[in-house]
Design a protein around this motif. Structure first.
Motif, PDB file in Angstrom:
ATOM      1  N   MET A   1       0.832  -1.187   0.000  1.00  0.00           N
ATOM      2  CA  MET A   1       0.000   0.000   0.000  1.00  0.00           C
ATOM      3  C   MET A   1       0.875   1.248   0.000  1.00  0.00           C
ATOM      4  O   MET A   1       1.903   1.297   0.668  1.00  0.00           O
ATOM      5  N   GLN A   2       0.413   2.240  -0.712  1.00  0.00           N
ATOM      6  CA  GLN A   2       1.010   3.564  -0.673  1.00  0.00           C
ATOM      7  C   GLN A   2       0.354   4.309   0.487  1.00  0.00           C
ATOM      8  O   GLN A   2      -0.851   4.230   0.660  1.00  0.00           O
ATOM      9  N   ILE A   3       1.125   5.038   1.266  1.00  0.00           N
ATOM     10  CA  ILE A   3       0.586   5.778   2.401  1.00  0.00           C
ATOM     11  C   ILE A   3       0.630   7.264   2.086  1.00  0.00           C
ATOM     12  O   ILE A   3       1.637   7.778   1.596  1.00  0.00           O
ATOM     13  N   ASP A   4      -0.469   7.938   2.390  1.00  0.00           N
ATOM     14  CA  ASP A   4      -0.525   9.383   2.226  1.00  0.00           C
ATOM     15  C   ASP A   4      -1.279   9.953   3.422  1.00  0.00           C
ATOM     16  O   ASP A   4      -1.910   9.212   4.180  1.00  0.00           O
ATOM     17  N   TRP A   5      -1.176  11.268   3.605  1.00  0.00           N
ATOM     18  CA  TRP A   5      -1.878  11.910   4.718  1.00  0.00           C
ATOM     19  C   TRP A   5      -2.022  13.392   4.433  1.00  0.00           C
ATOM     20  O   TRP A   5      -1.281  13.957   3.630  1.00  0.00           O
ATOM     21  N   PRO A   6      -2.989  14.033   5.114  1.00  0.00           N
ATOM     22  CA  PRO A   6      -3.155  15.475   4.941  1.00  0.00           C
ATOM     23  C   PRO A   6      -2.039  16.248   5.644  1.00  0.00           C
ATOM     24  O   PRO A   6      -1.308  15.699   6.478  1.00  0.00           O
ATOM     25  N   ALA A   7      -1.950  17.514   5.324  1.00  0.00           N
ATOM     26  CA  ALA A   7      -0.887  18.375   5.867  1.00  0.00           C
ATOM     27  C   ALA A   7      -0.901  18.409   7.395  1.00  0.00           C
ATOM     28  O   ALA A   7       0.160  18.491   8.018  1.00  0.00           O
ATOM     29  N   ASP A   8      -2.082  18.347   8.007  1.00  0.00           N
ATOM     30  CA  ASP A   8      -2.156  18.382   9.475  1.00  0.00           C
ATOM     31  C   ASP A   8      -1.393  17.220  10.102  1.00  0.00           C
ATOM     32  O   ASP A   8      -0.686  17.389  11.085  1.00  0.00           O
ATOM     33  N   PHE A   9      -1.544  16.021   9.532  1.00  0.00           N
ATOM     34  CA  PHE A   9      -0.825  14.867  10.062  1.00  0.00           C
ATOM     35  C   PHE A   9       0.671  15.041   9.847  1.00  0.00           C
ATOM     36  O   PHE A   9       1.472  14.713  10.711  1.00  0.00           O
ATOM     37  N   ASP A  10       1.038  15.592   8.706  1.00  0.00           N
ATOM     38  CA  ASP A  10       2.447  15.814   8.404  1.00  0.00           C
ATOM     39  C   ASP A  10       3.081  16.746   9.435  1.00  0.00           C
ATOM     40  O   ASP A  10       4.183  16.487   9.929  1.00  0.00           O
ATOM     41  N   ARG A  11       2.377  17.819   9.778  1.00  0.00           N
ATOM     42  CA  ARG A  11       2.892  18.751  10.795  1.00  0.00           C
ATOM     43  C   ARG A  11       3.017  18.068  12.156  1.00  0.00           C
ATOM     44  O   ARG A  11       3.998  18.261  12.873  1.00  0.00           O
ATOM     45  N   TRP A  12       2.014  17.266  12.512  1.00  0.00           N
ATOM     46  CA  TRP A  12       2.059  16.550  13.786  1.00  0.00           C
ATOM     47  C   TRP A  12       3.255  15.600  13.823  1.00  0.00           C
ATOM     48  O   TRP A  12       3.982  15.542  14.807  1.00  0.00           O
ATOM     49  N   LEU A  13       3.472  14.870  12.729  1.00  0.00           N
ATOM     50  CA  LEU A  13       4.570  13.911  12.664  1.00  0.00           C
ATOM     51  C   LEU A  13       5.922  14.624  12.734  1.00  0.00           C
ATOM     52  O   LEU A  13       6.826  14.173  13.448  1.00  0.00           O
ATOM     53  N   ASP A  14       6.055  15.736  12.037  1.00  0.00           N
ATOM     54  CA  ASP A  14       7.301  16.520  12.106  1.00  0.00           C
ATOM     55  C   ASP A  14       7.580  16.981  13.534  1.00  0.00           C
ATOM     56  O   ASP A  14       8.715  16.901  14.019  1.00  0.00           O
ATOM     57  N   ALA A  15       6.548  17.473  14.209  1.00  0.00           N
ATOM     58  CA  ALA A  15       6.724  17.943  15.595  1.00  0.00           C
ATOM     59  C   ALA A  15       7.088  16.785  16.516  1.00  0.00           C
ATOM     60  O   ALA A  15       7.930  16.933  17.411  1.00  0.00           O
ATOM     61  N   LEU A  16       6.483  15.634  16.292  1.00  0.00           N
ATOM     62  CA  LEU A  16       6.806  14.444  17.090  1.00  0.00           C
ATOM     63  C   LEU A  16       8.264  14.053  16.886  1.00  0.00           C
ATOM     64  O   LEU A  16       8.985  13.773  17.850  1.00  0.00           O
ATOM     65  N   GLU A  17       8.714  14.035  15.641  1.00  0.00           N
ATOM     66  CA  GLU A  17      10.110  13.698  15.350  1.00  0.00           C
ATOM     67  C   GLU A  17      11.063  14.693  16.003  1.00  0.00           C
ATOM     68  O   GLU A  17      12.095  14.288  16.552  1.00  0.00           O
ATOM     69  N   ASP A  18      10.721  15.968  15.958  1.00  0.00           N
ATOM     70  CA  ASP A  18      11.561  16.999  16.595  1.00  0.00           C
ATOM     71  C   ASP A  18      11.671  16.751  18.100  1.00  0.00           C
ATOM     72  O   ASP A  18      12.765  16.821  18.671  1.00  0.00           O
ATOM     73  N   ARG A  19      10.546  16.491  18.752  1.00  0.00           N
ATOM     74  CA  ARG A  19      10.574  16.242  20.195  1.00  0.00           C
ATOM     75  C   ARG A  19      11.384  14.994  20.519  1.00  0.00           C
ATOM     76  O   ARG A  19      12.138  14.969  21.494  1.00  0.00           O
TER      77      ARG A  19
END
Length: 134
Positions: A1-19
């Motif tokens: 499966m190809q995975i995609d997500w809206p921009a909101d999830f992308d921002r959440w994931l980026d912030a999680l990675e930063d923390r």
């Protein structure tokens, strides 16, 4: 499966990675679980059906306009990550619409609002996907 997500999830994931990179141990645990959930989705050969539910991948009975699925993990003290996703019909894509980074604290209240929030985010993803097309 190809995975995609809206921009909101992308921002959440980026912030999680930063923390997590800054040493936040809770964020590290959540990131490990989110990464495992995404890998599980990526490894699917086809969209699930209600007849093929597993402990990890279940149909969300509170679905709204779109049939939603949740990806979860075995019990882990202090953290309960859930990814809510949608499988567009006739597609090899799965859209991660919502997340519950700390369902351990909020419990099933998360599921009471999941349909409305996911429907809006799926609509957002559809708009974003249309803009990406040439």
């Amino acid at each position: 499966m190809q995975i995609d997500w809206p921009a909101d999830f992308d921002r959440w994931l980026d912030a999680l990675e930063d923390r997590a990179e800054k040493g936040d141990s809770q964020a590290k645990q959540v990131l490990i679980l989110v990464t495992a959930a995404l890998k599980h989705l990526q490894d699917l050969s086809e969209a699930p059906s209600r007849d093929t539910e597993t402990a990890t991948l279940r149909w969300v009975r509170q679905s709204g306009r779109h049939p939603l699925w949740r990806v979860s993990h075995p019990y882990r003290a202090g953290v309960a990550v859930r990814l809510i996703c949608w499988f567009p019909p006739d597609s090899d894509t799965v859209v991660v619409a919502l997340f519950a980074g700390d369902k351990a604290r909020i419990g099933d209240v998360f599921y009471n609002s999941v349909a409305g929030r996911a429907d809006g985010l799926i609509d957002q993803w559809k708009r974003e996907a249309m803009r990406r097309q040439p």
